[in-house]
Scaffold this active site. Structure first.
Site, PDB file in Angstrom:
ATOM      1  N   LYS A 191       3.302 -15.316   4.221  1.00 45.15           N
ATOM      2  CA  LYS A 191       3.496 -16.166   3.042  1.00 45.15           C
ATOM      3  C   LYS A 191       4.990 -16.430   2.905  1.00 45.15           C
ATOM      4  O   LYS A 191       5.602 -16.197   1.863  1.00 45.15           O
ATOM      5  CB  LYS A 191       2.909 -15.491   1.803  1.00 45.15           C
ATOM      6  CG  LYS A 191       2.772 -16.414   0.590  1.00 45.15           C
ATOM      7  CD  LYS A 191       1.812 -17.553   0.796  1.00 45.15           C
ATOM      8  CE  LYS A 191       1.660 -18.369  -0.507  1.00 45.15           C
ATOM      9  NZ  LYS A 191       0.911 -19.625  -0.282  1.00 45.15           N
ATOM     10  N   ASP A 220      -6.157  -6.821   5.267  1.00 46.60           N
ATOM     11  CA  ASP A 220      -7.290  -6.210   4.577  1.00 46.60           C
ATOM     12  C   ASP A 220      -8.239  -7.296   4.079  1.00 46.60           C
ATOM     13  O   ASP A 220      -9.462  -7.215   4.247  1.00 46.60           O
ATOM     14  CB  ASP A 220      -6.764  -5.368   3.411  1.00 46.60           C
ATOM     15  CG  ASP A 220      -7.805  -4.425   2.835  1.00 46.60           C
ATOM     16  OD1 ASP A 220      -8.971  -4.466   3.276  1.00 46.60           O
ATOM     17  OD2 ASP A 220      -7.456  -3.639   1.942  1.00 46.60           O
ATOM     18  N   TYR A 269       0.823  -1.204   0.000  1.00 48.11           N
ATOM     19  CA  TYR A 269       0.000   0.000   0.000  1.00 48.11           C
ATOM     20  C   TYR A 269       0.862   1.260   0.000  1.00 48.11           C
ATOM     21  O   TYR A 269       0.449   2.301  -0.515  1.00 48.11           O
ATOM     22  CB  TYR A 269      -0.931   0.013   1.218  1.00 48.11           C
ATOM     23  CG  TYR A 269      -2.070  -0.980   1.147  1.00 48.11           C
ATOM     24  CD1 TYR A 269      -1.890  -2.232   0.581  1.00 48.11           C
ATOM     25  CD2 TYR A 269      -3.311  -0.679   1.659  1.00 48.11           C
ATOM     26  CE1 TYR A 269      -2.923  -3.152   0.510  1.00 48.11           C
ATOM     27  CE2 TYR A 269      -4.355  -1.595   1.607  1.00 48.11           C
ATOM     28  CZ  TYR A 269      -4.148  -2.824   1.036  1.00 48.11           C
ATOM     29  OH  TYR A 269      -5.176  -3.741   0.967  1.00 48.11           O
ATOM     30  N   ASP A 311     -12.136  -8.747   5.981  1.00 48.68           N
ATOM     31  CA  ASP A 311     -13.403  -8.751   5.250  1.00 48.68           C
ATOM     32  C   ASP A 311     -13.992 -10.160   5.205  1.00 48.68           C
ATOM     33  O   ASP A 311     -15.219 -10.337   5.295  1.00 48.68           O
ATOM     34  CB  ASP A 311     -13.195  -8.235   3.828  1.00 48.68           C
ATOM     35  CG  ASP A 311     -13.175  -6.711   3.764  1.00 48.68           C
ATOM     36  OD1 ASP A 311     -13.129  -6.073   4.831  1.00 48.68           O
ATOM     37  OD2 ASP A 311     -13.205  -6.157   2.647  1.00 48.68           O
ATOM     38  N   ASP A 365      -3.015 -18.217   2.608  1.00 49.67           N
ATOM     39  CA  ASP A 365      -4.040 -18.971   1.890  1.00 49.67           C
ATOM     40  C   ASP A 365      -4.699 -20.000   2.802  1.00 49.67           C
ATOM     41  O   ASP A 365      -5.920 -20.186   2.780  1.00 49.67           O
ATOM     42  CB  ASP A 365      -3.458 -19.632   0.634  1.00 49.67           C
ATOM     43  CG  ASP A 365      -2.119 -20.304   0.866  1.00 49.67           C
ATOM     44  OD1 ASP A 365      -1.505 -20.113   1.933  1.00 49.67           O
ATOM     45  OD2 ASP A 365      -1.674 -21.032  -0.044  1.00 49.67           O
TER      46      ASP A 365
END
Length: 347
Positions: A186, A242, A136, A246, A218
């Site tokens: 990851k 992020d 970001y 959600d 994942d």
């Protein structure tokens, strides 16, 4: 106690209005609000999504109650002028690096979850998301390859100080809950994640009372759907946090229920619902204000030192839901203001 009220775009003004009503009903001595433009509303008024006056109001406030930003009419603007840059700019300017996103299922809303009731009923977790780094805020741009093809790039990076800072937040949050911290990365693919994991492991020696585990992002997404009850606190980077937060919102039934706090090292924070501006329903009185009301409760607890008042709001929200109060996203028909009325009545 000075609150910067930044309603923003879309449904932002409607939902922050209900949160303000709840805060005012508590009659807290010395609590004052100072409202300012932000996002697309600010761009349309003064030509920038985060005007200097708004940033000054945010700087001198004890806490910030934020609505939402996002306006389809601004989508074609240069990136630095788009509404979303306002929230990124506030996080960076105020060093709001630690994002807390709780997710739990209210007893009366188990059936609203996309998961089976016996799975959903066990959800009670906290996602601690880093906010000041990752792709970001990394170098980004467009370039042309030697063959003439267009290529976009975004650089992901964290330094060890940034990881250590957010890892402390995660460990401390776990100490205050059930003592379990899952670090999501990851590391099998990304060097950034390998550094993240190394630093978190090093820091774990300072928190012997916290059980640390690691999970690839994942797999974490899969486990949030398969067995969310296994999680207590999740700490992760900006991009992964992020997405996972959600996902957690739909596990509990609606994105309209999830509050968040973005804190600096001293506890000053920006408080906002995790949903967006929902321009398709803006101004129609259909938005669920509960995430914003619960964000106000987090503001009282974490930045203003008023845990009893925060508890009162949270109990009132639960009582309203247990009494059958539902907006459209929860399968009901109450308007935004009517849901606010239900919380006020329970309060």
């Amino acid at each position: 106690m000075r609150i910067a009220l930044l309603p923003g775009d879309g449904i932002g003004p409607e939902i922050t209005r209900e949160a303000q009503r709840v805060l005012e009903a508590l009659a807290i001595p010395g609590l004052v609000f100072e409202e300012a433009l932000v996002g697309g509303a600010a761009y349309k008024a003064v030509g920038h999504p985060l005007p200097p006056e708004t940033l000054n109001i945010a700087r001198r406030a004890d806490a910030i109650l934020f609505g939402s930003v996002g306006d389809p009419e601004c989508d074609a603007l240069d990136r630095h002028l788009r509404p979303e840059q306002a929230i990124l700019g506030l996080r960076k300017a105020l060093t709001l690096f630690s994002n807390l996103r709780p997710a739990r299922v209210y007893p009366g809303l188990v059936d609203a979850s996309a998961l089976r009731p016996e799975v959903a009923s066990r959800i009670d977790l906290l996602i601690v998301r880093e906010l000041n780094g990752d792709v970001y805020f990394g170098e980004k741009g467009m370039r042309t390859t030697p063959t003439g093809a267009r290529e976009g790039y975004d650089i992901m990076s964290y330094n060890e100080d940034e990881v250590r800072r957010i890892a402390h937040s995660g460990f401390r949050a776990a100490q205050a809950r059930r003592g379990k911290l899952c670090s999501v990365d990851k590391a099998n693919v990304l060097e950034t994640s390998q550094l993240w994991r190394d630093v978190v492991v090093e820091l774990s020696a300072e928190y012997p009372d916290v059980t640390l585990s690691h999970m690839y992002v994942d797999n974490a997404a899969m486990q949030l759907v398969r067995d969310p009850g296994q999680f207590d606190v999740i700490v992760t980077g900006n991009l992964f946090g992020d997405i996972l937060s959600d996902l957690a919102s739909m596990c509990v039934g609606s994105i309209g229920l999830l509050a968040s706090a973005s804190l600096d090292a001293q506890g000053k924070g920006l408080y906002e619902p995790i949903h967006g501006s929902a321009p398709d329903i803006a101004g129609q009185g259909k938005a669920n204000p509960l995430a914003t009301i619960l964000s106000a409760a987090m503001m009282l607890r974490f930045s203003l030192g008023l845990p009893d008042e925060a508890d009162r709001i949270e109990r009132a929200v639960e009582a309203a839901l247990n009494g059958g109060a539902r907006t459209a996203d929860l399968g009901g028909s109450l308007s935004t203001a009517a849901m606010g009325d239900a919380v006020l009545a329970a309060l």
